[in-house]
Design a protein around this motif. Sequence first.
Motif, PDB file in Angstrom:
ATOM      1  N   ALA A  69       0.950  -1.048  -0.092  1.00 16.07           N
ATOM      2  CA  ALA A  69      -0.033   0.097  -0.102  1.00 16.07           C
ATOM      3  C   ALA A  69       0.899   1.374   0.073  1.00 16.07           C
ATOM      4  O   ALA A  69       1.780   1.132   0.621  1.00 16.07           O
ATOM      5  N   GLU A  70       0.401   2.472  -0.527  1.00 13.29           N
ATOM      6  CA  GLU A  70       1.319   3.563  -0.680  1.00 13.29           C
ATOM      7  C   GLU A  70       1.341   4.294   0.818  1.00 13.29           C
ATOM      8  O   GLU A  70       0.387   4.269   1.397  1.00 13.29           O
ATOM      9  N   GLY A  71       2.466   4.507   0.885  1.00 15.34           N
ATOM     10  CA  GLY A  71       2.781   5.181   2.341  1.00 15.34           C
ATOM     11  C   GLY A  71       3.405   6.635   1.969  1.00 15.34           C
ATOM     12  O   GLY A  71       3.170   7.292   0.861  1.00 15.34           O
ATOM     13  N   GLU A  72       4.238   7.028   2.778  1.00 15.58           N
ATOM     14  CA  GLU A  72       4.936   8.411   2.728  1.00 15.58           C
ATOM     15  C   GLU A  72       5.974   8.450   1.445  1.00 15.58           C
ATOM     16  O   GLU A  72       6.549   7.520   1.105  1.00 15.58           O
ATOM     17  N   GLN A  73       5.702   9.573   0.607  1.00 18.31           N
ATOM     18  CA  GLN A  73       6.763   9.867  -0.368  1.00 18.31           C
ATOM     19  C   GLN A  73       6.599   8.947  -1.462  1.00 18.31           C
ATOM     20  O   GLN A  73       7.863   8.591  -1.966  1.00 18.31           O
ATOM     21  N   GLY A  74       5.535   8.425  -1.779  1.00 18.93           N
ATOM     22  CA  GLY A  74       5.486   7.564  -3.033  1.00 18.93           C
ATOM     23  C   GLY A  74       6.017   6.075  -2.845  1.00 18.93           C
ATOM     24  O   GLY A  74       6.288   5.220  -3.644  1.00 18.93           O
ATOM     25  N   VAL A  75       6.644   5.733  -1.443  1.00 21.23           N
ATOM     26  CA  VAL A  75       7.154   4.353  -0.904  1.00 21.23           C
ATOM     27  C   VAL A  75       5.737   3.621  -0.945  1.00 21.23           C
ATOM     28  O   VAL A  75       4.847   3.883  -0.085  1.00 21.23           O
ATOM     29  N   TYR A  76       5.694   2.292  -1.302  1.00 19.40           N
ATOM     30  CA  TYR A  76       4.705   1.442  -1.150  1.00 19.40           C
ATOM     31  C   TYR A  76       5.281   0.297  -0.079  1.00 19.40           C
ATOM     32  O   TYR A  76       6.504  -0.196  -0.120  1.00 19.40           O
TER      33      TYR A  76
END
Length: 179
Positions: A69-76
Amino acid sequence: MKHTKRLLAAVMALAMVSAIAPMSAFADTTINPDPDNMPNPKTPTAYMQVEFTVDPAYTVTIPAKVELAEGEQGVYSGSDEISAETVFLEPNQSISVTLTSDSGFKLANEADSTVKLGYKAEAGSVTVTADNNGAVVATFGTSKVEQVQPITFTTTETPEFAGKYSDTVTFGISVKTVN
């Protein structure tokens, strides 16, 4: 003809008796007191071996799928766990679980497989990437209770294109001797 049947019956009876005789000879110990060779002639002794075998057994559960799932700053990122239960091994053994990716930890875009996105797997203090592909991500010892090792998959790059990304990882499970 009558003598042939008798002879055949006698041979069969002899074969059956000889097959049984060796088994009973090895099954028991016979004690015949010999006052000259015994420390206490009134109490003869004998020994027998008592034993049983527990076969190695274990159940290791690997998640079938982890959704990122997408988290902070485009990190999944996405997590699950590897578990082992009812582990019975020899005292100097443990279960070792390794993780490999044939793609070198690159998630491929389903629409265009040439579009790849790097990722890593973290389990405890171990981070697995293309640099240490095949690293040990979990070790389980003998235990009657369930043992768990959380594992997290996280992208190491920001996606440039929309679409579904995937990769298949392989968990290797083996019993290792510990020194």
